[in-house]
Scaffold this motif. Structure first.
Motif, PDB file in Angstrom:
ATOM      1  N   PRO A 297      -9.188  13.964  -6.174  1.00 49.73           N
ATOM      2  CA  PRO A 297      -8.078  13.840  -5.228  1.00 49.73           C
ATOM      3  C   PRO A 297      -7.495  12.431  -5.299  1.00 49.73           C
ATOM      4  O   PRO A 297      -8.213  11.447  -5.461  1.00 49.73           O
ATOM      5  CB  PRO A 297      -8.719  14.103  -3.863  1.00 49.73           C
ATOM      6  N   SER A 298      -6.181  12.338  -5.212  1.00 51.15           N
ATOM      7  CA  SER A 298      -5.546  11.024  -5.286  1.00 51.15           C
ATOM      8  C   SER A 298      -5.586  10.345  -3.920  1.00 51.15           C
ATOM      9  O   SER A 298      -5.603  10.996  -2.881  1.00 51.15           O
ATOM     10  CB  SER A 298      -4.103  11.155  -5.763  1.00 51.15           C
ATOM     11  N   MET A 299      -5.602   9.018  -3.962  1.00 47.77           N
ATOM     12  CA  MET A 299      -5.604   8.226  -2.741  1.00 47.77           C
ATOM     13  C   MET A 299      -4.161   8.169  -2.220  1.00 47.77           C
ATOM     14  O   MET A 299      -3.221   8.075  -3.001  1.00 47.77           O
ATOM     15  CB  MET A 299      -6.110   6.812  -3.064  1.00 47.77           C
ATOM     16  N   ARG A 300      -4.013   8.206  -0.926  1.00 49.84           N
ATOM     17  CA  ARG A 300      -2.676   8.088  -0.341  1.00 49.84           C
ATOM     18  C   ARG A 300      -2.094   6.732  -0.677  1.00 49.84           C
ATOM     19  O   ARG A 300      -2.793   5.725  -0.712  1.00 49.84           O
ATOM     20  CB  ARG A 300      -2.752   8.244   1.175  1.00 49.84           C
ATOM     21  N   GLU A 301      -0.790   6.681  -0.918  1.00 52.09           N
ATOM     22  CA  GLU A 301      -0.150   5.413  -1.270  1.00 52.09           C
ATOM     23  C   GLU A 301      -0.095   4.470  -0.074  1.00 52.09           C
ATOM     24  O   GLU A 301      -0.369   3.282  -0.200  1.00 52.09           O
ATOM     25  CB  GLU A 301       1.269   5.651  -1.798  1.00 52.09           C
ATOM     26  N   TRP A 302       0.265   4.980   1.106  1.00 52.29           N
ATOM     27  CA  TRP A 302       0.387   4.161   2.314  1.00 52.29           C
ATOM     28  C   TRP A 302      -0.687   4.551   3.307  1.00 52.29           C
ATOM     29  O   TRP A 302      -0.931   5.730   3.548  1.00 52.29           O
ATOM     30  CB  TRP A 302       1.766   4.346   2.945  1.00 52.29           C
ATOM     31  N   LEU A 303      -1.341   3.539   3.883  1.00 53.89           N
ATOM     32  CA  LEU A 303      -2.421   3.748   4.844  1.00 53.89           C
ATOM     33  C   LEU A 303      -2.140   2.989   6.127  1.00 53.89           C
ATOM     34  O   LEU A 303      -1.512   1.928   6.095  1.00 53.89           O
ATOM     35  CB  LEU A 303      -3.749   3.222   4.275  1.00 53.89           C
ATOM     36  N   THR A 304      -2.665   3.493   7.241  1.00 57.74           N
ATOM     37  CA  THR A 304      -2.611   2.723   8.483  1.00 57.74           C
ATOM     38  C   THR A 304      -3.604   1.574   8.353  1.00 57.74           C
ATOM     39  O   THR A 304      -4.461   1.575   7.462  1.00 57.74           O
ATOM     40  CB  THR A 304      -3.002   3.587   9.697  1.00 57.74           C
TER      41      THR A 304
END
Length: 76
Positions: free
Chosen positions: A5-12
């Motif tokens: 699974p790919s990591m989200r580009e933007w994180l809180t």
């Protein structure tokens, strides 16, 4: 072979802190100091790019700065 699974580009900030095993205040400090670019997402929450969080975290030393007194008052 399965696809990772790919990591989200933007994180809180909270997600970013969890990703690198740091406190939220550390991530906020990186943003405030200009080391870590950020944006305000559509929901009004500050977000940072996951790859940038990993880059900044790898360049920041952990622990107390050298010469800072410990809890018992001794310098190490």
């Amino acid at each position: 072979m399965g696809r990772r699974p790919s990591m989200r580009e933007w994180l809180t900030i909270q997600q970013a802190a969890f990703l690198v095993g740091r406190k939220k205040t550390s991530v906020y400090d990186w943003v405030k100091s200009g080391r870590l670019p950020s944006r305000v997402g559509v929901n009004g929450v500050t977000e940072v790019q996951s790859q940038e969080v990993l880059r900044v975290e790898s360049s920041v030393k952990r622990g107390r700065p050298r010469g800072t007194a410990s809890r018992n008052g001794e310098n190490k």
